[in-house]
Design a protein around this motif. Sequence first.
Motif, mmCIF file in Angstrom:
data_model
loop_
_atom_site.group_PDB
_atom_site.id
_atom_site.type_symbol
_atom_site.label_atom_id
_atom_site.label_comp_id
_atom_site.label_asym_id
_atom_site.label_seq_id
_atom_site.Cartn_x
_atom_site.Cartn_y
_atom_site.Cartn_z
ATOM 1 N N ASP A 143 0.842 -1.200 0.000
ATOM 2 C CA ASP A 143 0.000 0.000 0.000
ATOM 3 C C ASP A 143 0.874 1.245 0.000
ATOM 4 N N TYR A 149 -4.434 10.049 -0.907
ATOM 5 C CA TYR A 149 -5.349 8.916 -1.000
ATOM 6 C C TYR A 149 -4.615 7.630 -0.639
ATOM 7 N N THR A 150 -5.238 6.804 0.193
ATOM 8 C CA THR A 150 -4.688 5.495 0.517
ATOM 9 C C THR A 150 -4.859 4.570 -0.682
ATOM 10 N N CYS A 151 -3.767 3.930 -1.094
ATOM 11 C CA CYS A 151 -3.778 3.145 -2.320
ATOM 12 C C CYS A 151 -3.265 1.733 -2.077
ATOM 13 N N GLN A 152 -3.723 0.804 -2.925
ATOM 14 C CA GLN A 152 -3.244 -0.569 -2.935
ATOM 15 C C GLN A 152 -2.535 -0.835 -4.259
ATOM 16 N N PHE A 179 -0.628 1.764 -8.353
ATOM 17 C CA PHE A 179 -1.327 1.915 -7.086
ATOM 18 C C PHE A 179 -2.670 2.576 -7.378
ATOM 19 N N TYR A 180 -3.733 1.986 -6.844
ATOM 20 C CA TYR A 180 -5.084 2.490 -7.093
ATOM 21 C C TYR A 180 -5.783 2.727 -5.756
ATOM 22 N N THR A 181 -6.814 3.586 -5.779
ATOM 23 C CA THR A 181 -7.543 3.891 -4.556
ATOM 24 C C THR A 181 -9.027 3.589 -4.717
ATOM 25 N N THR A 182 -9.565 2.844 -3.767
ATOM 26 C CA THR A 182 -11.007 2.582 -3.771
ATOM 27 C C THR A 182 -11.787 3.757 -3.187
ATOM 28 N N ILE A 222 -6.623 4.589 -10.722
ATOM 29 C CA ILE A 222 -5.173 4.382 -10.670
ATOM 30 C C ILE A 222 -4.502 5.732 -10.437
ATOM 31 N N MET A 223 -3.733 5.811 -9.358
ATOM 32 C CA MET A 223 -3.090 7.066 -8.974
ATOM 33 C C MET A 223 -1.602 7.090 -9.315
#
Length: 258
Positions: A129, A135-138, A152-155, A173-174
């Motif tokens: 992550d 923004y918190t991303c996975q 890394f993308y954020t829901t 996607i960030m």
Amino acid sequence: MKLDAFSQVSSDSILFSIHYIAQFKHCVESEKLQTEEKVLDVMAGGFSDFYGRWFRKRSELTDSVVRAGGDFNEIMKAVNPYPSPCQFYSVYQNYPQKGELLFCDRVAIKQFYYTEKIAPIHWSLENKDSVIAEYTCQAASCVFRGHHWTVFYTTDIPFSVGPWKLAGLPGAIMYAKDDTGIFIFEAIEVRRGNRIFKGPNLKKSQKCTRAELRQMQMDADKDPNGFIKRLTGYESKGYSPDGKPIVYEPKTTLFMED
């Protein structure tokens, strides 16, 4: 800024825009990565528009001056405050039809475009992550047309969108980087939309295929003068301050997809 609720708006209303800093090389011979600001507009109708901020701004100003009857000097005065773009492409996802992609680009002095079916991307979710643009991303990864991408993308932005042709995850996607390190997109800001989408004017563009556009880009980088002569029928040469013709060294084009 959390994008967790939207009012009822028309399908061509821009819900939000993600601004990215893109890093890239156009040719193998380039020594350093170039940088440019890109924008991803996401519309209420489920389609998106990804483009270079400064190329779009300069194009809009040019069209405005031309409509007003302005000349070349007036165009230059209008666009000069804005940075000169290094890239000229735009990617419209799910436009003009759902499941289709419209790709527009400029090669030398002419505009081209092609359409294709949106290719499915098979993502592998990873146990990593990060925080990008607050923004918190996975993390996720994929191989898309010969290139391995880590993203890394954020829901927190629950829209399956991303820069360039990258999409298909359960969030925006960030950040995206290919395994060569030559192509990178990193989000720097998310803005709520307050504009209406205006579709591209393709009247002055020539339709082609993705393969044809790729070949033209390679030809233009290998021999710019020869390519322009082939397009227009006229010899086009640049000159140095001492009046001598500029000799362009052949260059090898780099692509984000094979």
